[in-house]
Write a protein that holds these residues in place. Structure first.
Motif, PDB file in Angstrom:
ATOM      1  N   TYR A 119      -6.163  -7.742 -11.016  1.00  8.62           N
ATOM      2  CA  TYR A 119      -5.614  -7.951  -9.681  1.00  8.62           C
ATOM      3  C   TYR A 119      -4.660  -6.807  -9.335  1.00  8.62           C
ATOM      4  O   TYR A 119      -3.997  -6.256 -10.217  1.00  8.62           O
ATOM      5  N   VAL A 120      -4.595  -6.467  -8.031  1.00 12.42           N
ATOM      6  CA  VAL A 120      -3.588  -5.533  -7.554  1.00 12.42           C
ATOM      7  C   VAL A 120      -2.747  -6.226  -6.495  1.00 12.42           C
ATOM      8  O   VAL A 120      -3.209  -7.157  -5.821  1.00 12.42           O
ATOM      9  N   ASN A 121      -1.508  -5.765  -6.338  1.00  8.85           N
ATOM     10  CA  ASN A 121      -0.587  -6.362  -5.385  1.00  8.85           C
ATOM     11  C   ASN A 121       0.135  -5.276  -4.599  1.00  8.85           C
ATOM     12  O   ASN A 121       0.583  -4.284  -5.165  1.00  8.85           O
ATOM     13  N   PHE A 122       0.232  -5.469  -3.286  1.00  5.83           N
ATOM     14  CA  PHE A 122       0.990  -4.575  -2.411  1.00  5.83           C
ATOM     15  C   PHE A 122       2.298  -5.269  -2.030  1.00  5.83           C
ATOM     16  O   PHE A 122       2.268  -6.301  -1.349  1.00  5.83           O
ATOM     17  N   SER A 123       3.431  -4.722  -2.463  1.00  8.00           N
ATOM     18  CA  SER A 123       4.722  -5.293  -2.073  1.00  8.00           C
ATOM     19  C   SER A 123       5.048  -4.893  -0.634  1.00  8.00           C
ATOM     20  O   SER A 123       4.464  -3.949  -0.081  1.00  8.00           O
ATOM     21  N   LYS A 124       6.008  -5.581  -0.028  1.00 11.42           N
ATOM     22  CA  LYS A 124       6.444  -5.237   1.332  1.00 11.42           C
ATOM     23  C   LYS A 124       6.924  -3.789   1.399  1.00 11.42           C
ATOM     24  O   LYS A 124       6.590  -3.052   2.332  1.00 11.42           O
ATOM     25  N   ASP A 125       7.724  -3.388   0.414  1.00 15.14           N
ATOM     26  CA  ASP A 125       8.270  -2.026   0.421  1.00 15.14           C
ATOM     27  C   ASP A 125       7.171  -0.982   0.293  1.00 15.14           C
ATOM     28  O   ASP A 125       7.198   0.061   0.961  1.00 15.14           O
ATOM     29  N   THR A 126       6.189  -1.254  -0.572  1.00 16.04           N
ATOM     30  CA  THR A 126       5.086  -0.305  -0.737  1.00 16.04           C
ATOM     31  C   THR A 126       4.268  -0.195   0.542  1.00 16.04           C
ATOM     32  O   THR A 126       3.854   0.904   0.935  1.00 16.04           O
ATOM     33  N   ILE A 127       4.034  -1.312   1.211  1.00 18.56           N
ATOM     34  CA  ILE A 127       3.276  -1.285   2.469  1.00 18.56           C
ATOM     35  C   ILE A 127       3.994  -0.423   3.502  1.00 18.56           C
ATOM     36  O   ILE A 127       3.374   0.382   4.204  1.00 18.56           O
ATOM     37  N   LYS A 128       5.308  -0.542   3.590  1.00 14.92           N
ATOM     38  CA  LYS A 128       6.077   0.299   4.516  1.00 14.92           C
ATOM     39  C   LYS A 128       5.901   1.777   4.177  1.00 14.92           C
ATOM     40  O   LYS A 128       5.704   2.617   5.076  1.00 14.92           O
ATOM     41  N   GLN A 129       5.983   2.116   2.884  1.00 10.25           N
ATOM     42  CA  GLN A 129       5.795   3.506   2.474  1.00 10.25           C
ATOM     43  C   GLN A 129       4.393   4.006   2.820  1.00 10.25           C
ATOM     44  O   GLN A 129       4.218   5.128   3.301  1.00 10.25           O
ATOM     45  N   LEU A 130       3.399   3.162   2.566  1.00 13.80           N
ATOM     46  CA  LEU A 130       2.011   3.536   2.832  1.00 13.80           C
ATOM     47  C   LEU A 130       1.782   3.822   4.307  1.00 13.80           C
ATOM     48  O   LEU A 130       1.148   4.825   4.680  1.00 13.80           O
ATOM     49  N   ILE A 131       2.314   2.960   5.172  1.00 15.09           N
ATOM     50  CA  ILE A 131       2.111   3.126   6.608  1.00 15.09           C
ATOM     51  C   ILE A 131       2.796   4.394   7.108  1.00 15.09           C
ATOM     52  O   ILE A 131       2.217   5.168   7.883  1.00 15.09           O
ATOM     53  N   GLU A 132       4.039   4.606   6.681  1.00 16.18           N
ATOM     54  CA  GLU A 132       4.770   5.797   7.107  1.00 16.18           C
ATOM     55  C   GLU A 132       4.021   7.066   6.729  1.00 16.18           C
ATOM     56  O   GLU A 132       3.872   7.995   7.537  1.00 16.18           O
ATOM     57  N   LYS A 133       3.525   7.105   5.502  1.00 18.60           N
ATOM     58  CA  LYS A 133       2.814   8.289   5.025  1.00 18.60           C
ATOM     59  C   LYS A 133       1.457   8.437   5.717  1.00 18.60           C
ATOM     60  O   LYS A 133       1.014   9.546   6.037  1.00 18.60           O
ATOM     61  N   TYR A 134       0.809   7.315   5.980  1.00 14.77           N
ATOM     62  CA  TYR A 134      -0.500   7.293   6.642  1.00 14.77           C
ATOM     63  C   TYR A 134      -0.432   7.974   8.004  1.00 14.77           C
ATOM     64  O   TYR A 134      -1.267   8.817   8.341  1.00 14.77           O
ATOM     65  N   PHE A 135       0.587   7.647   8.771  1.00 11.76           N
ATOM     66  CA  PHE A 135       0.723   8.241  10.098  1.00 11.76           C
ATOM     67  C   PHE A 135       1.318   9.643  10.038  1.00 11.76           C
ATOM     68  O   PHE A 135       0.980  10.507  10.859  1.00 11.76           O
ATOM     69  N   LYS A 136       2.180   9.875   9.070  1.00 15.58           N
ATOM     70  CA  LYS A 136       2.784  11.202   8.926  1.00 15.58           C
ATOM     71  C   LYS A 136       1.716  12.270   8.755  1.00 15.58           C
ATOM     72  O   LYS A 136       1.822  13.380   9.305  1.00 15.58           O
ATOM     73  N   PHE A 137       0.665  11.951   7.992  1.00 15.55           N
ATOM     74  CA  PHE A 137      -0.383  12.932   7.718  1.00 15.55           C
ATOM     75  C   PHE A 137      -1.593  12.773   8.643  1.00 15.55           C
ATOM     76  O   PHE A 137      -2.650  13.349   8.397  1.00 15.55           O
ATOM     77  N   GLY A 138      -1.438  11.975   9.709  1.00 15.07           N
ATOM     78  CA  GLY A 138      -2.445  11.943  10.766  1.00 15.07           C
ATOM     79  C   GLY A 138      -3.729  11.218  10.448  1.00 15.07           C
ATOM     80  O   GLY A 138      -4.799  11.591  10.961  1.00 15.07           O
ATOM     81  N   PHE A 139      -3.663  10.158   9.641  1.00 11.66           N
ATOM     82  CA  PHE A 139      -4.878   9.427   9.285  1.00 11.66           C
ATOM     83  C   PHE A 139      -5.148   8.219  10.189  1.00 11.66           C
ATOM     84  O   PHE A 139      -6.056   7.433   9.929  1.00 11.66           O
TER      85      PHE A 139
END
Length: 202
Positions: free
Chosen positions: A75-95
């Protein structure tokens, strides 16, 4: 089964999300909603369609079943903090508009444009009624679909939800019991080495 938390390095360009895929069986087990001109309808369509889909891209603090290339289950788990980091980076690099079908990197689609992106936050009343049972910190997205072929796949039920794609690090999760963490550390390291690869989170 082993449980791992998803982690990324905010400074490393190569780790993080790089696409959202439209899939038949989303790992989050939540189909997207389809919006008509008059009202929200699930799996129904009006003559004058808005061509908008909305759904869960990432569930916060919810273990998700996966299978490694060698057949090992975990199993894998996405914490709230990790999701925030993922979203910020996702948009930062234009995906933001990187969309494919069933994690097929040869089937990228055009004219599927993200028009909404937000985190469920019930304390701030950021939680539409249709996502009332979704955990706080989960990521909701909406897309305007102006691609005829993609819309036909949605209407026919060939694709029903969102699935994230990217490269992540895996660490022992808070969901794993202490006994499991203490047992067979060498086996855990071996498994991590096998599945520390580019994951399409289907």
């Amino acid at each position: 089964m082993k449980v791992f938390d998803i982690k990324i390095d905010p400074l490393d360009y190569d780790t993080g999300l790089n696409a959202i895929s439209l899939v038949e069986n989303p790992a989050v087990e939540t189909d997207f909603l389809i919006f008509s001109k008059e009202e929200k309808k699930q799996l129904q369509f009006a003559d004058d369609e808005k061509h908008i889909i909305s759904g869960v891209a990432l569930l916060a603090d919810t273990p998700i079943y996966r299978v490694a290339p060698d057949g090992t289950e975990y199993y894998v788990n996405f914490s709230k903090d990790t999701i925030k980091q993922l979203i910020e980076k996702y948009f930062k690099f234009g995906f933001g508009n990187s969309v494919n079908i069933e994690h097929n990197n040869s089937e990228w689609v055009d004219n599927v444009v993200m028009i909404e992106s937000y985190l469920i936050n019930k304390e701030r009343n950021i939680c539409p009624i249709e996502f009332n049972d979704v955990p706080d910190g989960s990521w909701i997205v909406s897309y305007k679909v102006n691609n005829f072929d993609v819309w036909e796949k949605i209407k026919s039920g060939e694709v029903k939800g969102f699935s994230v794609q990217g490269l992540f690090d895996l660490v022992d999760s808070k969901f794993a019991s202490q006994d499991k963490k203490d047992d067979d550390e060498e086996e855990c390291i071996e498994l991590l080495n096998k599945i520390k690869e580019k994951l399409g989170m289907k």
